[in-house]
Motif scaffolding. Structure first.
Motif, PDB file in Angstrom:
ATOM      1  N   ALA A 107       0.835  -1.205   0.000  1.00 43.22           N
ATOM      2  CA  ALA A 107       0.000   0.000   0.000  1.00 43.22           C
ATOM      3  C   ALA A 107       0.869   1.255   0.000  1.00 43.22           C
ATOM      4  O   ALA A 107       0.577   2.218  -0.726  1.00 43.22           O
ATOM      5  CB  ALA A 107      -0.935  -0.008   1.206  1.00 43.22           C
ATOM      6  N   ALA A 108       1.943   1.244   0.788  1.00 44.49           N
ATOM      7  CA  ALA A 108       2.848   2.394   0.810  1.00 44.49           C
ATOM      8  C   ALA A 108       3.505   2.582  -0.551  1.00 44.49           C
ATOM      9  O   ALA A 108       3.621   3.704  -1.053  1.00 44.49           O
ATOM     10  CB  ALA A 108       3.906   2.213   1.896  1.00 44.49           C
ATOM     11  N   PHE A 109       3.920   1.480  -1.163  1.00 46.87           N
ATOM     12  CA  PHE A 109       4.565   1.544  -2.478  1.00 46.87           C
ATOM     13  C   PHE A 109       3.608   2.101  -3.538  1.00 46.87           C
ATOM     14  O   PHE A 109       3.979   2.984  -4.314  1.00 46.87           O
ATOM     15  CB  PHE A 109       5.053   0.153  -2.888  1.00 46.87           C
ATOM     16  N   VAL A 126       2.224   6.020  -7.273  1.00 51.74           N
ATOM     17  CA  VAL A 126       1.138   6.599  -8.075  1.00 51.74           C
ATOM     18  C   VAL A 126       0.889   8.062  -7.716  1.00 51.74           C
ATOM     19  O   VAL A 126       0.936   8.939  -8.575  1.00 51.74           O
ATOM     20  CB  VAL A 126      -0.162   5.772  -7.939  1.00 51.74           C
ATOM     21  N   PHE A 127       0.628   8.337  -6.439  1.00 50.88           N
ATOM     22  CA  PHE A 127       0.181   9.672  -6.046  1.00 50.88           C
ATOM     23  C   PHE A 127       1.324  10.668  -5.855  1.00 50.88           C
ATOM     24  O   PHE A 127       1.144  11.862  -6.078  1.00 50.88           O
ATOM     25  CB  PHE A 127      -0.693   9.598  -4.800  1.00 50.88           C
ATOM     26  N   PHE A 168       9.623   7.642   3.249  1.00 52.05           N
ATOM     27  CA  PHE A 168       8.377   6.878   3.163  1.00 52.05           C
ATOM     28  C   PHE A 168       8.563   5.649   2.271  1.00 52.05           C
ATOM     29  O   PHE A 168       8.137   4.540   2.607  1.00 52.05           O
ATOM     30  CB  PHE A 168       7.269   7.794   2.638  1.00 52.05           C
ATOM     31  N   HIS A 169       9.232   5.824   1.146  1.00 51.97           N
ATOM     32  CA  HIS A 169       9.494   4.723   0.222  1.00 51.97           C
ATOM     33  C   HIS A 169      10.368   3.659   0.903  1.00 51.97           C
ATOM     34  O   HIS A 169      10.106   2.459   0.775  1.00 51.97           O
ATOM     35  CB  HIS A 169      10.167   5.260  -1.044  1.00 51.97           C
ATOM     36  N   ALA A 170      11.390   4.095   1.638  1.00 49.26           N
ATOM     37  CA  ALA A 170      12.254   3.156   2.352  1.00 49.26           C
ATOM     38  C   ALA A 170      11.456   2.372   3.391  1.00 49.26           C
ATOM     39  O   ALA A 170      11.624   1.153   3.520  1.00 49.26           O
ATOM     40  CB  ALA A 170      13.403   3.911   3.023  1.00 49.26           C
ATOM     41  N   PHE A 171      10.546   3.057   4.115  1.00 46.23           N
ATOM     42  CA  PHE A 171       9.695   2.377   5.089  1.00 46.23           C
ATOM     43  C   PHE A 171       8.878   1.269   4.408  1.00 46.23           C
ATOM     44  O   PHE A 171       8.802   0.147   4.919  1.00 46.23           O
ATOM     45  CB  PHE A 171       8.748   3.390   5.762  1.00 46.23           C
ATOM     46  N   GLY A 172       8.283   1.576   3.260  1.00 44.66           N
ATOM     47  CA  GLY A 172       7.495   0.581   2.538  1.00 44.66           C
ATOM     48  C   GLY A 172       8.324  -0.614   2.116  1.00 44.66           C
ATOM     49  O   GLY A 172       7.896  -1.769   2.245  1.00 44.66           O
ATOM     50  N   GLY A 226      -5.338  -2.419   3.859  1.00 40.90           N
ATOM     51  CA  GLY A 226      -6.517  -1.663   4.284  1.00 40.90           C
ATOM     52  C   GLY A 226      -6.245  -0.808   5.507  1.00 40.90           C
ATOM     53  O   GLY A 226      -6.659   0.349   5.574  1.00 40.90           O
ATOM     54  N   ALA A 227      -5.524  -1.370   6.480  1.00 40.10           N
ATOM     55  CA  ALA A 227      -5.204  -0.610   7.697  1.00 40.10           C
ATOM     56  C   ALA A 227      -4.302   0.574   7.370  1.00 40.10           C
ATOM     57  O   ALA A 227      -4.519   1.682   7.875  1.00 40.10           O
ATOM     58  CB  ALA A 227      -4.531  -1.522   8.725  1.00 40.10           C
ATOM     59  N   PHE A 228      -3.311   0.337   6.523  1.00 39.60           N
ATOM     60  CA  PHE A 228      -2.435   1.446   6.137  1.00 39.60           C
ATOM     61  C   PHE A 228      -3.243   2.547   5.454  1.00 39.60           C
ATOM     62  O   PHE A 228      -3.106   3.721   5.765  1.00 39.60           O
ATOM     63  CB  PHE A 228      -1.322   0.971   5.196  1.00 39.60           C
ATOM     64  N   GLN A 229      -4.102   2.168   4.525  1.00 38.07           N
ATOM     65  CA  GLN A 229      -4.850   3.159   3.765  1.00 38.07           C
ATOM     66  C   GLN A 229      -5.825   3.924   4.657  1.00 38.07           C
ATOM     67  O   GLN A 229      -5.973   5.134   4.523  1.00 38.07           O
ATOM     68  CB  GLN A 229      -5.594   2.490   2.609  1.00 38.07           C
ATOM     69  N   LEU A 230      -6.483   3.220   5.576  1.00 38.02           N
ATOM     70  CA  LEU A 230      -7.413   3.901   6.482  1.00 38.02           C
ATOM     71  C   LEU A 230      -6.655   4.836   7.433  1.00 38.02           C
ATOM     72  O   LEU A 230      -7.086   5.964   7.680  1.00 38.02           O
ATOM     73  CB  LEU A 230      -8.234   2.883   7.264  1.00 38.02           C
ATOM     74  N   TYR A 231      -5.525   4.374   7.949  1.00 39.47           N
ATOM     75  CA  TYR A 231      -4.683   5.228   8.803  1.00 39.47           C
ATOM     76  C   TYR A 231      -4.226   6.463   8.027  1.00 39.47           C
ATOM     77  O   TYR A 231      -4.298   7.587   8.524  1.00 39.47           O
ATOM     78  CB  TYR A 231      -3.481   4.423   9.303  1.00 39.47           C
ATOM     79  N   ASP A 232      -3.756   6.250   6.804  1.00 39.33           N
ATOM     80  CA  ASP A 232      -3.289   7.366   5.977  1.00 39.33           C
ATOM     81  C   ASP A 232      -4.427   8.346   5.698  1.00 39.33           C
ATOM     82  O   ASP A 232      -4.270   9.556   5.857  1.00 39.33           O
ATOM     83  CB  ASP A 232      -2.711   6.835   4.663  1.00 39.33           C
TER      84      ASP A 232
END
Length: 151
Positions: A18-20, A25-26, A51-55, A89-95
């Protein structure tokens, strides 16, 4: 029981995926925002790199865990897949809620009506979470049925 470990390995991979996708994309392709938009464009670019490194770290750790589970023949593919859906889903909802609305690190887009973007973002997150939860429940039920049959 290997299901919880399989699910947690999947969660890490799901968060990383999800992070990637978000970052690629965005941030990179559409240029809608950076991870941190409350400073200069240079700081935004550095924040995207972190952020990319975290993903990537999340994906790598999840895949190492997956390899270990496979090595010991302890992998539940269904629980791992459920974990991917739950993590994404959790990542996206948190974000979409905490980072966008509470911390205001960035918005999905700027200079547009955010309502359709926010609803779409969060509805997709909830769909991923529900699908992951249902699949995980199915994996646990299937495991219990097999264990009862072996007894």
């Amino acid at each position: 029981m290997s299901h919880p470990r399989s699910a947690w390995a999947g969660v890490l991979v799901g968060v990383g995926i999800a992070a990637f996708v978000d970052e690629t994309v965005f941030h990179q392709l559409l240029h809608w925002h950076h991870f941190y938009d409350r400073s200069t464009p240079d700081i935004g670019l550095v924040s995207d790199g972190l952020f990319h490194a975290f993903g990537w770290f999340a994906v790598v750790i999840g895949l190492v865990w997956l390899a270990d589970l496979r090595r010991w023949a302890a992998l539940s593919g269904r629980a791992f897949t459920a974990g991917i859906l739950l993590g994404a889903g959790a990542f996206q909802l948190y974000d979409g809620t905490f980072q966008h609305k509470v911390l205001k690190l960035h918005q999905i887009r700027y200079h547009v009506n955010l309502v359709p973007y926010d609803w779409t973002w969060n509805i997709i997150a909830v769909i991923l979470l529900v699908a992951g939860a249902l699949l995980l429940r199915s994996a646990f039920r299937s495991s219990r049925s097999r264990e009862a049959g072996d007894a």
